[in-house]
Structures are given as C-alpha cells and as structure tokens.
Enzyme design. Structure first.
Site, PDB file in Angstrom:
ATOM      1  N   GLY A  13       0.840  -1.193   0.000  1.00 55.00           N
ATOM      2  CA  GLY A  13       0.000   0.000   0.000  1.00 55.00           C
ATOM      3  C   GLY A  13       0.873   1.239   0.000  1.00 55.00           C
ATOM      4  O   GLY A  13       2.058   1.189  -0.325  1.00 55.00           O
ATOM      5  N   CYS A  14       0.297   2.354   0.368  1.00 54.49           N
ATOM      6  CA  CYS A  14       1.002   3.634   0.384  1.00 54.49           C
ATOM      7  C   CYS A  14       2.316   3.521   1.156  1.00 54.49           C
ATOM      8  O   CYS A  14       2.343   3.067   2.293  1.00 54.49           O
ATOM      9  CB  CYS A  14       0.107   4.700   1.003  1.00 54.49           C
ATOM     10  SG  CYS A  14       0.897   6.303   1.166  1.00 54.49           S
ATOM     11  N   PHE A  15       3.387   3.937   0.527  1.00 51.36           N
ATOM     12  CA  PHE A  15       4.700   3.750   1.150  1.00 51.36           C
ATOM     13  C   PHE A  15       4.937   4.642   2.357  1.00 51.36           C
ATOM     14  O   PHE A  15       5.787   4.356   3.187  1.00 51.36           O
ATOM     15  CB  PHE A  15       5.842   3.848   0.152  1.00 51.36           C
ATOM     16  CG  PHE A  15       5.820   4.962  -0.865  1.00 51.36           C
ATOM     17  CD1 PHE A  15       5.276   6.205  -0.632  1.00 51.36           C
ATOM     18  CD2 PHE A  15       6.391   4.730  -2.113  1.00 51.36           C
ATOM     19  CE1 PHE A  15       5.298   7.211  -1.591  1.00 51.36           C
ATOM     20  CE2 PHE A  15       6.415   5.722  -3.084  1.00 51.36           C
ATOM     21  CZ  PHE A  15       5.862   6.972  -2.821  1.00 51.36           C
ATOM     22  N   TRP A  16       4.196   5.734   2.522  1.00 42.28           N
ATOM     23  CA  TRP A  16       4.412   6.630   3.666  1.00 42.28           C
ATOM     24  C   TRP A  16       4.199   5.911   4.992  1.00 42.28           C
ATOM     25  O   TRP A  16       5.022   5.992   5.893  1.00 42.28           O
ATOM     26  CB  TRP A  16       3.471   7.816   3.619  1.00 42.28           C
ATOM     27  CG  TRP A  16       3.600   8.732   2.467  1.00 42.28           C
ATOM     28  CD1 TRP A  16       4.670   8.890   1.626  1.00 42.28           C
ATOM     29  CD2 TRP A  16       2.603   9.643   1.996  1.00 42.28           C
ATOM     30  NE1 TRP A  16       4.396   9.831   0.678  1.00 42.28           N
ATOM     31  CE2 TRP A  16       3.127  10.317   0.884  1.00 42.28           C
ATOM     32  CE3 TRP A  16       1.307   9.955   2.413  1.00 42.28           C
ATOM     33  CZ2 TRP A  16       2.413  11.287   0.190  1.00 42.28           C
ATOM     34  CZ3 TRP A  16       0.598  10.913   1.723  1.00 42.28           C
ATOM     35  CH2 TRP A  16       1.147  11.575   0.623  1.00 42.28           C
ATOM     36  N   HIS A 156      -1.779   2.211   7.487  1.00 41.72           N
ATOM     37  CA  HIS A 156      -1.010   1.146   8.138  1.00 41.72           C
ATOM     38  C   HIS A 156      -1.072   1.324   9.649  1.00 41.72           C
ATOM     39  O   HIS A 156      -0.817   2.431  10.151  1.00 41.72           O
ATOM     40  CB  HIS A 156       0.447   1.184   7.667  1.00 41.72           C
ATOM     41  CG  HIS A 156       0.573   0.902   6.216  1.00 41.72           C
ATOM     42  ND1 HIS A 156       0.516   1.887   5.267  1.00 41.72           N
ATOM     43  CD2 HIS A 156       0.714  -0.265   5.545  1.00 41.72           C
ATOM     44  CE1 HIS A 156       0.625   1.344   4.069  1.00 41.72           C
ATOM     45  NE2 HIS A 156       0.753   0.035   4.219  1.00 41.72           N
TER      46      HIS A 156
END
EC number: 1.8.4.11
Length: 170
Positions: A13-16, A156
C-alpha cells in the site's frame, strides 16, 4: 551494501505509512520509499507504470531477521486485499515481496504459508512474490513523509497482540 547489513524490499500500500512504522523496528538501520516490480525505467510518482509503491529496508541481521521484518509487514497491512490498502486502490498499492535471493524467497514462502494457516486475516493471502529487480527511489517529498507531516494520511496500523505463529506450533 556493507557487511552486517541486509536488504528487504516490500510493497503493502502507500509507502508513507509503511516507512513510518518499519523504520522504528529494532535492527532497521535505514529506509527509503520508491517504486519496484514494474515496467517503467526511472519511475516517478507521476510515471511509474505497473510499479508498486515500495519500501527498501536495510537491517542488521544480528538484531532482527528477515522473518521478523516479514512478520511485521504482515501485521501492519492487509495481505488479503488485491491491489488495495484502505482508501488506496490500484496496482500501485498491491501487496508484494521482492526477494533478493533463494533464502529470502524460501523465508517469504514459509511466512506466507504461516499467515494463511493462522487465521489472523479473514481471507486468502494475495501477496505477490517476485525476484527483486530495479528499485527507483521516490522523490524527496515522499521520503520520511510522516515524520514531516505527523498527522498525514496512512492506512497502516500495528495490531496490538498480533503474533504470527509458525504452522508447526499452531
């Protein structure tokens, strides 16, 4: 890569959000976000083709193992949703493990089988397992994003009490 340091490349998912949580794990010495597993050379946020948003993790294997890194990865994202995490939808947000060698591949297969058998997630694991190819570092504004914007978007979350059993001990 210096002696005593190993690399893991994961997409979930979103890497942040992944970077923000993974960087705090014992033994993790460095992280950077970027694009992997796709077809576009010199991938960027605006032009990354079929690459996934990924995180490159450097870790000290005398402190943590590749298995430990994978267990945390499976704890903080849902590996049963294809091409999606939270509100992020599309191939860029797929779950994937990019292994560097046969040992990482074997550990990943074993860990995925343990996740499947555990019942900790409600469906079948759809995490892709592919050999590590190019990793294209994301632009500076994406690096360390949640350190600079602590109230920024993430999908996350650590799950309290979540512990992955090994199949032979389950």
């Amino acid at each position: 890569m210096s002696a005593g340091v190993e690399k893991a490349v994961l997409a979930g998912g979103c890497f942040w959000g992944m970077q923000d949580l993974v960087r705090k794990q014992p033994g993790v010495t460095a992280t950077r976000v970027g694009y992997s597993g796709g077809d576009v050379p010199n991938a960027t946020y605006r032009n990354h083709g079929d690459h996934a948003e990924a995180i490159e993790i450097l870790f000290d294997p005398s402190v943590t193992s590749y298995r430990d890194i994978l267990e945390f990865f499976f704890q903080i994202h849902d590996p049963t949703t294809r091409d999606r995490q939270g509100n992020d939808i599309g191939r860029s947000y797929r779950s994937a493990i990019y292994y560097a060698d046969e040992q990482q591949q074997a550990t990943a297969l074993e860990t995925i089988a343990d996740v499947e058998a555990s019942g900790l997630w409600p469906g079948k694991v759809v995490t892709e397992l592919e050999p590590l190819g190019d990793f294209w570092q994301a632009e500076p504004e994406h690096q360390d994003y949640l350190e600079r914007y602590p109230n920024g978007y993430t999908c996350h979350f650590p799950r309290p009490g979540w512990k992955l059993p090994h199949r032979d001990r389950a």
